[in-house]
Design a protein around this motif. Structure first.
Motif, mmCIF file in Angstrom:
data_model
loop_
_atom_site.group_PDB
_atom_site.id
_atom_site.type_symbol
_atom_site.label_atom_id
_atom_site.label_comp_id
_atom_site.label_asym_id
_atom_site.label_seq_id
_atom_site.Cartn_x
_atom_site.Cartn_y
_atom_site.Cartn_z
ATOM 1 N N GLN A 172 0.811 -1.222 0.000
ATOM 2 C CA GLN A 172 0.000 0.000 0.000
ATOM 3 C C GLN A 172 0.842 1.269 0.000
ATOM 4 O OE1 GLN A 172 -3.469 -0.241 2.781
ATOM 5 N NE2 GLN A 172 -2.617 -2.247 3.284
ATOM 6 N N GLY A 173 2.120 1.139 -0.283
ATOM 7 C CA GLY A 173 2.946 2.320 -0.471
ATOM 8 C C GLY A 173 3.629 2.862 0.761
ATOM 9 N N ILE A 174 3.421 2.234 1.921
ATOM 10 C CA ILE A 174 4.036 2.704 3.168
ATOM 11 C C ILE A 174 4.593 1.514 3.937
ATOM 12 C CG2 ILE A 174 3.616 3.815 5.399
ATOM 13 C CD1 ILE A 174 1.501 5.509 4.091
ATOM 14 N N VAL A 175 5.842 1.637 4.350
ATOM 15 C CA VAL A 175 6.520 0.600 5.125
ATOM 16 C C VAL A 175 7.321 1.284 6.224
ATOM 17 C CG1 VAL A 175 8.445 -1.043 5.068
ATOM 18 C CG2 VAL A 175 6.654 -1.198 3.357
ATOM 19 N N ALA A 176 7.334 0.684 7.405
ATOM 20 C CA ALA A 176 8.148 1.209 8.496
ATOM 21 C C ALA A 176 8.929 0.082 9.145
ATOM 22 C CB ALA A 176 7.279 1.914 9.537
ATOM 23 N N VAL A 177 10.039 0.428 9.734
ATOM 24 C CA VAL A 177 10.822 -0.484 10.568
ATOM 25 C C VAL A 177 10.670 0.003 12.000
ATOM 26 C CG1 VAL A 177 13.119 -1.330 11.127
ATOM 27 C CG2 VAL A 177 12.457 -1.026 8.737
ATOM 28 N N ALA A 178 10.314 -0.906 12.903
ATOM 29 C CA ALA A 178 10.083 -0.517 14.297
ATOM 30 C C ALA A 178 10.774 -1.485 15.245
ATOM 31 C CB ALA A 178 8.585 -0.474 14.587
ATOM 32 N N ARG A 179 10.978 -1.030 16.472
ATOM 33 C CA ARG A 179 11.565 -1.879 17.509
ATOM 34 C C ARG A 179 10.475 -2.760 18.114
ATOM 35 N NH1 ARG A 179 13.419 3.271 18.685
ATOM 36 N NH2 ARG A 179 15.617 3.628 18.135
#
Length: 267
Positions: A92-99
């Motif tokens: 969907q066009g949005i990716v994040a990397v999180a802890r």
């Protein structure tokens, strides 16, 4: 703009689909505007990187605003780069990397919970994610994972929670017997969901479900084994009035959690 799909940065994000890499780094992958929106609302300090295509950045201006308020830069990427990072076929066009942010069973019970879900050997990511979502909706205090239950930071689990991962404490990696002992010591009635159990409607009428409760849910194919069932104070089954052979695990868990939520609030 980040345009090289073979760059080390892109490959590092893509590798978070693997359990080994998540365990080594303590990071996990978030996909889609809803998951990222919840992360920005509840755990903005846990977001390490945030990527978006130009089209997604233009469409979801609220995410850009929230990210800016949290001091997080939105890294613009090409469609090809984001497709490499994402776990889905049609991202969907949005990716994040999180802890990752697991809690412990000890912390769960120290908070005097009234309703928790314990998942023993739940292997399907979609089922676990849906149970977490249902637990959140029913107002449960936590979800505890025991045995070889799937990693709660698996991308498919994360997507299935639709953001509830950020609302309810998740405690992975416990031993079922230890968790049941701790639940009982914390004053919870331990109830196993099992097709051989007593009728849930009777438990609704006699007040059993109004008590502080720890529900035990077993494997999709095998349910809870005899040793696990022996740990519970009681076992209950959902009646089936139609011709269905059985209910999907996540569906059954949702009904059980809501029955307890109704009973506790009525009491």
């Amino acid at each position: 703009m980040l345009e090289n799909p073979r760059s080390a940065r892109v490959r590092a994000v893509a590798k978070l689909t693997k359990r080994r890499v998540r365990d080594e780094t303590g990071l996990f992958l978030l996909e889609g505007p809803q998951a990222v929106r919840e992360a920005l609302s509840y755990r903005p300090d846990g977001i390490v990187q945030l990527f978006a295509t130009p089209a997604a950045a233009d469409k979801h201006t609220d995410l850009r605003r929230r990210a800016a308020d949290a001091g997080i830069d939105v890294i613009i990427t090409s469609e090809q780069v984001l497709a490499v990072m994402a776990d889905t076929v049609s991202p969907q066009g949005i990716v994040a990397v999180a802890r990752q942010f697991p809690t412990s069973a000890r912390a769960v019970f120290a908070a005097s919970p009234r309703l928790i879900a314990v998942c023993e050997q739940v292997r399907d990511p979609g089922n676990l994610g849906t149970i977490i979502r249902a637990a959140d909706a029913a107002g449960a205090d936590a979800v505890i994972l025991t045995g070889r239950t799937v990693d709660p930071f698996n991308p498919k689990v994360v997507r299935s929670t639709t953001g509830s991962l950020f609302h309810v404490p998740i405690a992975p990696g416990g031993d079922l017997a230890d968790v049941v002992d701790a639940a009982r010591a914390a004053g919870l009635h331990v109830v196993a969901a099992d097709v051989k159990g007593d009728d849930l409607l009777a438990a609704r009428e006699d007040g059993t479900l109004a008590r502080p409760t720890a529900w035990l849910f077993g494997n999709e194919a095998r349910g809870l084994d005899d040793d696990a069932l022996a740990l519970a104070d009681t076992a209950l089954r959902l009646p089936i009035y139609g011709r269905a052979e059985s209910l999907n695990l996540a569906t059954a868990a949702s009904v059980c959690l809501y029955e307890t939520a109704f009973a506790q609030r009525t009491a």
